[in-house]
Design a protein around this motif. Sequence first.
Motif: not given
Length: 167
Positions: A23, A149, A25, A34-37, A152-153, A32
């Motif tokens: 994950g 994720l 962020v 963007d996110h990636y998982y 990570a957030e 914030i």
Amino acid sequence: MDSFVALDFETANRERSSVCSIGLVFVEDRHIVDHYYRLIRPLPNFYSYYNTAVHGLTASDTAEASTFAEAWREIHPRLGDLPIVAHNSSFDEGCLRAVLAAYGLPLHTNPFYCTCRQSRRLFPELPNHRLETVSQHVGYHLANHHHALADAEACAYIALEVFRDLP
């Protein structure tokens, strides 16, 4: 620190190279953006009972997943030279180093920062400095602990507080 990437790995077994999910962020200018998982087929590709009990992932979840090398081709350009933050960074940086080495990929050069270590300095009054405790202290509700994720957030929100004064 205004821009960084918060990172969390889950592993399939006790080998640090056995990354089975990642994950990320992305934070720019303290927001914030963007996110990636992604699920990852681990190396070595087996799951220990303990690790599955922690995060719930099994071999069937990652049987068709990409290898870390495939995911890294997507991730690496997005990281650029941004600082990376993790809660208990020795684990996550160790995983990154191990999985890069396992695939013969160049080691990363991004600076790593630890939200756990920094929270110990800033919040000595907390009963412990686990991710869920510190995230709650800074006002973030961690609903799905041990999902890469979600973790990570939570780490990103903690970093926004504990590294506020870093350039």
